[in-house]
Design a protein around this motif. Sequence first.
Motif, mmCIF file in Angstrom:
data_model
loop_
_atom_site.group_PDB
_atom_site.id
_atom_site.type_symbol
_atom_site.label_atom_id
_atom_site.label_comp_id
_atom_site.label_asym_id
_atom_site.label_seq_id
_atom_site.Cartn_x
_atom_site.Cartn_y
_atom_site.Cartn_z
ATOM 1 N N ALA A 17 34.169 22.739 1.052
ATOM 2 C CA ALA A 17 32.743 22.897 1.355
ATOM 3 C C ALA A 17 32.395 24.368 1.547
ATOM 4 O O ALA A 17 31.390 24.863 1.018
ATOM 5 C CB ALA A 17 32.382 22.097 2.605
ATOM 6 N N GLU A 18 33.223 25.087 2.308
ATOM 7 C CA GLU A 18 32.963 26.510 2.528
ATOM 8 C C GLU A 18 33.101 27.290 1.232
ATOM 9 O O GLU A 18 32.340 28.224 0.963
ATOM 10 C CB GLU A 18 33.919 27.061 3.589
ATOM 11 C CG GLU A 18 33.585 28.480 4.023
ATOM 12 C CD GLU A 18 34.459 28.976 5.156
ATOM 13 O OE1 GLU A 18 34.256 30.132 5.593
ATOM 14 O OE2 GLU A 18 35.343 28.220 5.610
ATOM 15 N N GLY A 203 25.225 18.541 -2.318
ATOM 16 C CA GLY A 203 25.415 19.583 -1.318
ATOM 17 C C GLY A 203 26.584 20.488 -1.673
ATOM 18 O O GLY A 203 27.332 20.247 -2.625
ATOM 19 N N TYR A 204 26.745 21.544 -0.874
ATOM 20 C CA TYR A 204 27.821 22.495 -1.138
ATOM 21 C C TYR A 204 29.195 21.839 -1.014
ATOM 22 O O TYR A 204 30.128 22.195 -1.733
ATOM 23 C CB TYR A 204 27.731 23.676 -0.172
ATOM 24 C CG TYR A 204 26.515 24.544 -0.393
ATOM 25 C CD1 TYR A 204 26.116 24.908 -1.673
ATOM 26 C CD2 TYR A 204 25.764 25.004 0.684
ATOM 27 C CE1 TYR A 204 25.002 25.701 -1.878
ATOM 28 C CE2 TYR A 204 24.650 25.801 0.489
ATOM 29 C CZ TYR A 204 24.271 26.146 -0.792
ATOM 30 O OH TYR A 204 23.171 26.927 -0.989
ATOM 31 N N ARG A 205 29.337 20.886 -0.078
ATOM 32 C CA ARG A 205 30.635 20.222 0.086
ATOM 33 C C ARG A 205 31.031 19.508 -1.210
ATOM 34 O O ARG A 205 32.145 19.666 -1.708
ATOM 35 C CB ARG A 205 30.587 19.234 1.250
ATOM 36 C CG ARG A 205 31.883 18.431 1.426
ATOM 37 C CD ARG A 205 31.817 17.541 2.648
ATOM 38 N NE ARG A 205 31.725 18.323 3.857
ATOM 39 C CZ ARG A 205 32.772 18.854 4.478
ATOM 40 N NH1 ARG A 205 33.989 18.690 3.982
ATOM 41 N NH2 ARG A 205 32.610 19.552 5.581
ATOM 42 N N ASP A 206 30.088 18.721 -1.751
ATOM 43 C CA ASP A 206 30.385 18.012 -2.995
ATOM 44 C C ASP A 206 30.573 18.990 -4.153
ATOM 45 O O ASP A 206 31.418 18.776 -5.027
ATOM 46 C CB ASP A 206 29.267 17.025 -3.328
ATOM 47 C CG ASP A 206 29.305 15.799 -2.434
ATOM 48 O OD1 ASP A 206 30.389 15.485 -1.920
ATOM 49 O OD2 ASP A 206 28.256 15.165 -2.247
ATOM 50 N N PHE A 207 29.786 20.074 -4.165
ATOM 51 C CA PHE A 207 29.933 21.067 -5.231
ATOM 52 C C PHE A 207 31.336 21.680 -5.189
ATOM 53 O O PHE A 207 31.994 21.833 -6.226
ATOM 54 C CB PHE A 207 28.878 22.159 -5.088
ATOM 55 C CG PHE A 207 29.013 23.269 -6.100
ATOM 56 C CD1 PHE A 207 28.471 23.145 -7.366
ATOM 57 C CD2 PHE A 207 29.697 24.436 -5.786
ATOM 58 C CE1 PHE A 207 28.602 24.163 -8.303
ATOM 59 C CE2 PHE A 207 29.835 25.459 -6.711
ATOM 60 C CZ PHE A 207 29.283 25.322 -7.968
ATOM 61 N N GLY A 208 31.798 22.046 -3.969
ATOM 62 C CA GLY A 208 33.129 22.631 -3.850
ATOM 63 C C GLY A 208 34.213 21.684 -4.314
ATOM 64 O O GLY A 208 35.128 22.064 -5.053
ATOM 65 N N ARG A 209 34.097 20.418 -3.900
ATOM 66 C CA ARG A 209 35.112 19.444 -4.312
ATOM 67 C C ARG A 209 35.070 19.231 -5.829
ATOM 68 O O ARG A 209 36.107 19.176 -6.491
ATOM 69 C CB ARG A 209 34.893 18.117 -3.590
ATOM 70 C CG ARG A 209 35.883 17.054 -4.059
ATOM 71 C CD ARG A 209 35.632 15.698 -3.440
ATOM 72 N NE ARG A 209 36.351 14.669 -4.175
ATOM 73 C CZ ARG A 209 36.268 13.379 -3.922
ATOM 74 N NH1 ARG A 209 35.492 12.944 -2.956
ATOM 75 N NH2 ARG A 209 36.953 12.511 -4.636
#
Length: 379
Positions: A17-18, A203-209
């Motif tokens: 996420a980060e 969200g950013y968490r899903d984007f990162g994953r």
Amino acid sequence: MEQAEMQRNAQAWLDYAEFGERFVEYAVTERRIEAAVAMIGGRGIKIGPFNIGPAGLAGFVAEGKVGQPRVLRRGPHVTFEVTVPVSLSLQVLLGGRKLRFAAVVEIDMTLHARTADPVLVVIDIPPLTGRDVSFVLCAQAIDAAWEWILDPIAGLVQREVATRINAMLVDPQARRARVFDIEAIVGGERSTRRDATRFDWIGYRDFGRRFFERVVTENRVREVVERLAGRPIEVGPLRAGPRRSATVTVLGAVRVPQVSGRPWDPELGLHQFDLILPVGLDITVEVLKANRYRADVEVPLVLTARAAAPLSVVIDVSPPVAADIRVSFRAEGMRAATLGALAGIRRQVAGQVAAVIRRELADPAMRTIDVAARIDSVA
């Protein structure tokens, strides 16, 4: 503690996420924001002719040009305040009289860098309204007979400019400039998603994953670890066997690694891969005379795709353990096949191979992708 283990522990890991948030914040710069809307700059704009005022007594027409968008400030959550100047020349006809004057129009836009399925970064711009447009008349003096018409002109210009800029922004070419397909960029491929008009926001968490899921793929991990293929393995001479009467020399090389993905573990929250490093060895055991063997060695390892500060992807690997290494021998010749000293050197060979592999994997540079540098290389 060994050097490789110390380096692993010293690494500043990020969760996915980060990483996703840092990726967007780093990638979406003021320069890229201005470039994403730059193509509306320099375009001509015409308003009218319109009839305004009571019973449409006055005729009105305006022509001008859109200036270059400029970022005023960067806000929280990867938002940008952008202003777009428009210069207009206005002409009003009332009762057979003409009035010409200039106006400066400024459009205030808020651009938001959002993430969308599967791995898209989209510069989102809400539709403009007349309230987003300011109108300043450049005239030294206006006859009192004309003053009543200025407010209707200002309102009309604000609405019409907003409508025309909206049309420019939804133009397919302009819209494509605001969509970044990260998967296609990393793969050096042409994107089929930049023409989309609707997006599934994530969200950013899903984007990162999803970045790790779709960009750090089994094939790309294989490309990284295949650099180990051909690395030489040299061990010895070693003393082995009963009363250390045998001299052992080992020569060989790493063969092509085998990689397979592991199922996603939600508790771990990291993408992992199983790696088998096959090694072919020629072993010579000197006991009175040379006895030769072929050995097939398999080194099992677990690879973990991690995000690291400031913005990197690291293929992390735990050092191999000698007890996990599988070694099978084939003797060359009858005497070698009956030699009892071989049983005593199996553990030593496994230990020495583990030590060599640990040294090869100690440098994280070959397992690190500098994502920030990749972003900087994209215009």
